[in-house]
Design an enzyme around this catalytic site. Structure first.
Site, PDB file in Angstrom:
ATOM      1  NE  ARG A  24      -2.938   5.453 -11.744  1.00 42.32           N
ATOM      2  CZ  ARG A  24      -2.167   6.201 -12.594  1.00 42.32           C
ATOM      3  NH1 ARG A  24      -2.035   5.589 -13.861  1.00 42.32           N
ATOM      4  NH2 ARG A  24      -1.683   7.217 -12.513  1.00 42.32           N
ATOM      5  CD  GLU A  26       1.814   5.814 -12.180  1.00 41.50           C
ATOM      6  OE1 GLU A  26       1.512   6.659 -11.253  1.00 41.50           O
ATOM      7  OE2 GLU A  26       2.220   6.093 -13.263  1.00 41.50           O
ATOM      8  CG  ASP A  27      -2.991   4.592  -7.249  1.00 39.02           C
ATOM      9  OD1 ASP A  27      -2.016   5.415  -7.390  1.00 39.02           O
ATOM     10  OD2 ASP A  27      -4.162   4.928  -7.407  1.00 39.02           O
ATOM     11  NE  ARG A  29       2.311  -2.352 -11.908  1.00 36.39           N
ATOM     12  CZ  ARG A  29       1.597  -2.768 -12.904  1.00 36.39           C
ATOM     13  NH1 ARG A  29       1.402  -3.979 -13.234  1.00 36.39           N
ATOM     14  NH2 ARG A  29       1.015  -1.851 -13.681  1.00 36.39           N
ATOM     15  CD  GLU A  91      -7.497  -2.562 -17.684  1.00 40.03           C
ATOM     16  OE1 GLU A  91      -6.392  -2.674 -17.559  1.00 40.03           O
ATOM     17  OE2 GLU A  91      -7.893  -2.688 -16.214  1.00 40.03           O
TER      18      GLU A  91
END
Length: 1178
Positions: A24, A26-27, A29, A91
């Site tokens: 994820r 936004e969590d 990267r 995914e």
């Protein structure tokens, strides 16, 4: 072992990536996922993540789908808000489908970053919030599909940050990289099925790979072509590569290196393997060496270099050997043993051929598709197995070639095989021959293959050196290439298939035998000699008519008659071996350049005067009709070896003055020999004299003691010898070996001495005149009593081997106690021997058939014999090994510890010793051995108290915590029943009783230690009855409160464990009295210096018997799981259930047979004659 299947451990070309990274954005990267991505790339793992790999402005969905399918694995990073992203969940569905389509090929590793795995599996917590939103925007089917995908991936073995590396992200990332790296390009290699005998052959290599050393180790797997070196290397690689951070198996190095730019290809393959498939471009070997050094210095690697045979290949990979990371291991398979310098090699593993049973099984798999021949084919199969000599390559090729054929074809194929070797096998074996560095070595190899297999190396060297072959270094080169071996008696041996390859090379020289360089086959030799068409091409010829008497001109069926002029045209003949052949005609027609003449059953009473002997180096005439060697005066300046053994008509030797350079004289079993010419004393170069079993000789010339260079003198069996120059023996300053077996030394008279001197004086002279140089002295069967020995052997300070077997001695002679350099000491067949007290340091002690021997002690614990062969039931004490005594004599404190106070000492029990062949009834005995006290009691009543009991064969317990009290030991009991008295079908019951009776393993799981014990004496209950084995283990500080311990019992399949139990003994329970308990055989507790008992790290075999073969696959539970494997499992598994029972029961007795095999070989070995005595026999 069958032939190997080719394989590669490089990634398939269809993969673009090693890892697809799902997360994820936004969590994580810019935090955790970014650090993980960087670590994976730095480790050489090709990693896909969306922001780096997908071009902006393109439809991302198809690109992601493609990336997942072109990746070898997926790492899914679950964070708190992962489920809030439909993109991530889609995914995940593709990843799960990819995994389902190729579960073994596509690895999925879930990583739980800041979320509990149960929240993912059950969609609770933050995942429940996310799915509440999804239910409003997505179809029920889509939501259901996402939920199922999350549940599936959460059930896979994964990694949880909170549970590993103490929550430190950097350490956690390192573990992820290690786990995923181990699952990627380093996949197991393909090996052929039916790997017969593999486990015993890889045992020591696997132990070496797992030894935990930080040294960089190099092991060479060495052996002849086709013996299974590559198969062994693949097997140990597959079993161990995951223990290392990087690994590479480079196959067929010799073949690849011969291709254009081959060494660079090898270097690139190595780097690609260690860097998990990342391609590295190299332009030159020197550049490759530098890049390899930069790669191997940062991680612990396993490197296997297969089929290496040249220094250039070695340098291309290992020139910077010192740059390897500590703990790295290198395995090299080669046919060239001396390729590596001694200081570069940690260990050499010489691959042995298969034994008969293994050979028959391997052949049967290829010939019949099963483990035994089908009905009607057994005898023919046995012939093939014998012809193959245990060589896996030959067994596989021949078995496959005969598959599905009828008996007629089989019989024809075997007849052809006896005359013409199999072409496929020969072509593979010729590689070693062609790799020899020059024609001298090739010529030497062919000579040995055709004429000298089984001959003394000394004889071959002396002979072929005179043929300008530089034999000493040549033989070493052949040994290094695996073409010949040197056995324990210094004889040159060659495998049957290698022999056939060499002879096949000679056969290819010409279709006409007379045009070949060597003739050994009877049909070829007799054809050339009867047709008299020999040529100057022929260098050597063998004709053994004793084996092929039919269809040859002869006086009787055992002798062939030929004419001497048959040799007239063989002007280059150097080597001639005739057996049971008579030559008529003029002997001067024989070739004058003969160097070796071996003529067994020579038919004449003396060698003719016209016999051309001037160039002879070796003359061998076994079983000849000679009554004297030669008549007249001949000058034989080249003769170095003369062997007339078994010439029963020979009465005298004649003068030795014609052969001043003689080095070796062998007259074994010349039963009529009564006179050895006094000129023997003038043989200044003589180093070896063997007159064994010359029973008619009564005296030896006095000047025999003038032989200053004589090293070996054997006069054993000269039973009528009564005159010997004993007083002059001290002049034989080079004498190392003296064998006088079966000669009554106390009746000898010294040549030139007083013929009326007393026997006592004669034996005193004998002892005092033995030369200081002696290394080996054999006095077997000399009728020596205890008082016949001197007070000391002060003049024999160099003596290493002493044979006193078959003498009526009762105890250890005092003179032996002072010996400081003894390696081997033999008392076999000394039937009156009762004790050996105060033995000096000795490596091997032989006491077989000493039926009265009761006690062996040593001067100190440092003097304990490493090997004692031939123990029997009369031997009740072998100091520092074991002691057996009646229960009434056992220390009272030990009686109290085991609760034996009320035991009736006169009760009897049936005992047996594993190395003995019978059992016997006796009063109850106490056995001290290896820090353990044992006793066997009839019935099922267990004395004493036991805190833990089980009706199974295994028991688990946690050592209780008792403050301020020291643990002193562990009491164990086992109740077992004898189920049958008859032999189970297919098993030799008596063999089992002398092999493995009962074994206990105590495993401290907390300390990763285990002790295995098989008692040297054990009780046998009658059929249908029970018996108690009670033991006390002096473990002391090897046990602590809180330790998890498992006790497991292994027993013969036709006996059954009814109950077992344990009790931890503390000091206070016996009022500290255990401090005073002293084991007569082992004064130290278990946990002292047990290095000599260690069978693998942390595992100790405590019995005085030899270490068992406990490494077979059927016996893996015998030694438990390795700690290394458990650590790796902990790295990889977080959600998988843990635990499992340690209870193991050998219900399958067929598997147990494998363990028993070792003890059978041990008991048989104890019955073998002394190994060093055979060396000097003709």
């Amino acid at each position: 072992m069958p032939g190997e299947a080719s394989s590669s451990n490089s990634p398939p070309c269809r993969f673009s990536y090693d890892v697809f990274l799902s997360f994820r954005g936004e969590d994580t990267r810019k935090t955790f996922t970014d650090h993980l991505y960087t670590a994976l790339v730095n480790a050489g793992i090709r990693t896909f993540r969306d922001d780096d790999e997908i071009e902006r402005g393109r439809d991302i969905k198809p690109e992601l789908n493609k990336a997942i399918h072109r990746s070898r694995s997926s790492v899914v990073v679950f964070s708190k808000d992962y489920a809030s992203s439909p993109w991530c969940l889609d995914e995940l569905i593709v990843i799960i489908q990819r995994h389902a389509d190729d579960a073994r090929g596509h690895v999925v590793l879930p990583v739980f970053y800041d979320i509990d795995p149960s929240h993912v599996r059950k969609q609770t917590g933050s995942f429940a919030v996310a799915f509440a939103r999804h239910r409003k925007t997505q179809s029920p089917d889509k939501v259901k599909e996402w939920r199922e995908a999350l549940a599936q991936v959460a059930d896979l073995a994964g990694m949880v940050l909170q549970n590993q590396a103490d929550g430190y992200e950097s350490k956690f990332i390192q573990k992820i990289v290690k786990v995923i790296g181990g699952k990627l390009s380093r996949t197991p290699l393909s090996v052929a099925p039916n790997l017969i005998g593999i486990h015993s052959r890889v045992k020591n290599i696997s132990l070496w790979l797992q030894d935990g050393s930080t040294d960089v180790g190099t092991l060479v797997i060495y052996g002849m072509s086709g013996i299974g070196k590559t198969t062994i290397a693949k097997f140990v690689y597959n079993s161990n590569f995951r223990r290392f951070e990087g690994s590479s198996f480079l196959e067929n190095i010799k073949e690849i290196s011969e291709q254009p730019n081959g060494l660079v290809q090898i270097q690139m393959q190595l780097l690609s393997n260690i860097l998990n498939g990342r391609k590295v471009i190299i332009h030159s070997v020197s550049e490759g060496i530098t890049k390899i050094a930069d790669t191997i210095n940062s991680k612990r690697v396993l490197l296997v270099l297969d089929d290496m045979d040249h220094l250039d290949q070695l340098n291309a990979v290992l020139r910077l050997h010192g740059r390897f990371y500590p703990g790295s291991k290198i395995i090299i398979t080669t046919r060239h043993l001396r390729l590596l310098k001694a200081q570069q090699v940690t260990k050499v593993h010489n691959v042995e051929t298969l034994d008969y049973k293994e050979s028959l099984e391997l052949f049967s798999w290829h010939a019949f598709g099963q483990d035994l021949p089908i009905e009607g084919y057994m005898k023919l199969s046995e012939k093939v197995v014998h012809q193959s000599g245990g060589l896996p390559l030959a067994l596989k090729v021949l078995g496959s070639s005969l598959f599905g054929e009828n008996l007629t074809v089989w019989e024809s194929a075997l007849q052809k095989l006896e005359a013409i070797p199999n072409g496929e096998i020969m072509n593979k074996l010729k590689i070693s021959y062609e790799s020899l560095q020059d024609d001298h070595d090739r010529k030497l190899f062919l000579h040995i293959a055709c004429f000298f297999i089984g001959n003394d190396r000394y004889n071959i060297v002396r002979l072929l050196d005179e043929c300008n072959l530089y034999t000493t270094v040549g033989i070493q080169n052949l040994v290094d290439r695996g073409l010949v071996t040197i056995d324990g008696y210094d004889k040159v041996q060659m495998h049957n298939v290698i022999r056939d390859m060499g002879r096949g090379i000679v056969r290819q020289e010409s279709e006409d035998p007379e045009k070949r360089s060597r003739l050994w086959h009877y049909k070829d030799s007799i054809k050339v000699l009867t047709e008299k068409n020999g040529t100057e091409t022929i260098e050597g010829l063998v004709l053994n008519s004793h084996m092929h008497p039919a269809n040859t001109p002869s006086v009787n069926s055992n002798e062939t008659i030929l004419e001497t002029n048959a040799f007239a045209r063989m002007c280059k003949l150097r080597l001639l071996h005739l057996s049971n052949v008579q030559l008529n005609g003029c002997y001067k027609e024989l070739p004058t350049k003969l160097r070796w003449l071996c003529w067994h059953a020579f038919p004449l009473d003396c060698i003719p005067t016209d016999f051309p002997m001037v160039n002879l180096v070796v003359l061998e005439m076994h079983n000849s009709s000679l009554t004297q060697i030669w008549k007249g005066t001949k000058y034989l300046p080249s003769l170095k070896i003369l062997d007339l053994s078994y010439s029963h008509g020979l009465t005298e030797t004649a003068s030795f003055s014609p052969c001043p350079n003689l080095e070796k004289l062998v007259l074994v079993d010349c039963a009529s020999l009564i006179n050895v010419h006094e000129s023997i004393g003038s043989l200044e170069r003589l180093v070896y004299l063997n007159m064994k079993d010359c029973r008619s000789i009564m005296m030896l010339p006095e000047n025999i003691c003038m032989l200053k260079l004589l090293e070996t003198l054997i006069i054993s069996g000269c039973s009528n010898l009564n005159m010997f120059p004993m007083e002059m023996m001290k002049n034989m300053e080079s004498l190392k070996v003296l064998e006088t077996n079966e000669i009554p030394i106390n009746q000898l008279r010294s040549t030139g001495g007083d013929i009326n001197s007393s026997p006592g004086r004669s034996i005193c002279i004998f002892w005092t005149c033995l030369p200081h140089s002696l290394v080996e002295l054999s006095l077997s069967g000399c009728n020596l009593l205890d008082d016949a020995f001197p007070g000391n052997f002060g003049n024999l300070s160099s003596l290493k081997r002493l044979d006193l077997q078959d003498n009526p001695i009762c105890s250890l002679p005092n003179c032996v106690r002072d010996m400081k350099r003894l390696d081997k000491l033999c008392f076999c067949f000394c039937k009156s021997l009762k004790s050996l007290l105060g033995l000096p340091k000795v490596d091997e002690l032989y006491v077989y058939a000493c039926h009265s021997l009761e006690k062996i002690t040593y001067q100190s614990s440092l003097c304990k014999a490493n090997n004692v062969f031939g123990q029997m039931r009369s031997l009740v004490e072998n100091e520092y090994m074991y002691k057996l005594e009646p229960i009434g004599s056992v220390d009272v404190e030990m009686i109290n510890v085991l609760g034996l106070c009320n035991l009736e000492p006169m009760r009897t029990v049936q005992l047996m010793q594993p190395q003995a062949s019978d059992h016997y009834l006796c009063p109850i005995q106490g056995l001290y051995e290896g820090g353990i006290f044992s006793t066997f009691l009839s019935g099922n009543e267990v004395p004493g108290l036991f805190s833990h009991k089980s009706t199974d064969s295994s028991i688990y317990f946690v050592v209780p915590l008792v403050p301020n009290v020291k643990i002193r030991g562990l009491n164990i009991f086992v109740v077992y029943e004898n189920l049958v008295s008859e032999t189970p079908y297919g098993v030799n019951y008596s063999d089992y009783d002398v092999l493995i009776p009962i074994v206990v393993k105590v495993r401290n799981r907390t300390k990763a230690l285990e002790w295995i014990y098989c008692p040297s004496f054990y009780g046998i209950p009658p059929e249908g009855e029970e018996m108690v084995w009670l033991s006390h283990w002096k473990l002391e500080d090897q046990l602590e409160g809180g330790d998890e311990v498992t006790v497991t019992v292994f027993i013969l399949p036709w006996r059954q464990v009814k109950q077992c139990g344990i009790h931890v003994v503390h000091e206070k329970e016996e009022n500290m009295s255990l401090r005073r308990i002293r084991d007569p055989c082992y004064p130290y507790v278990i946990g002292g210096d047990l290095s000599g008992s260690e069978v693998m790290p942390g595992t100790y075999f405590l019995s005085s018997l030899a270490k068992p073969l406990i490494y077979k696959p059927q016996l893996h539970e015998f030694i438990g799981d390795s700690d290394t494997e458990k650590e790796e499992q902990e790295d990889e598994l977080m959600l998988a259930p843990t635990g499992g029972s340690s209870n193991c029961d050998f219900r399958d007795w067929k598997g147990f047979i494998i363990a028993a095999g070792f003890f059978l070989s041990l008991s048989l070995f104890a019955r073998f004659p002394l190994p060093w005595r055979k060396k000097h026999s003709a």
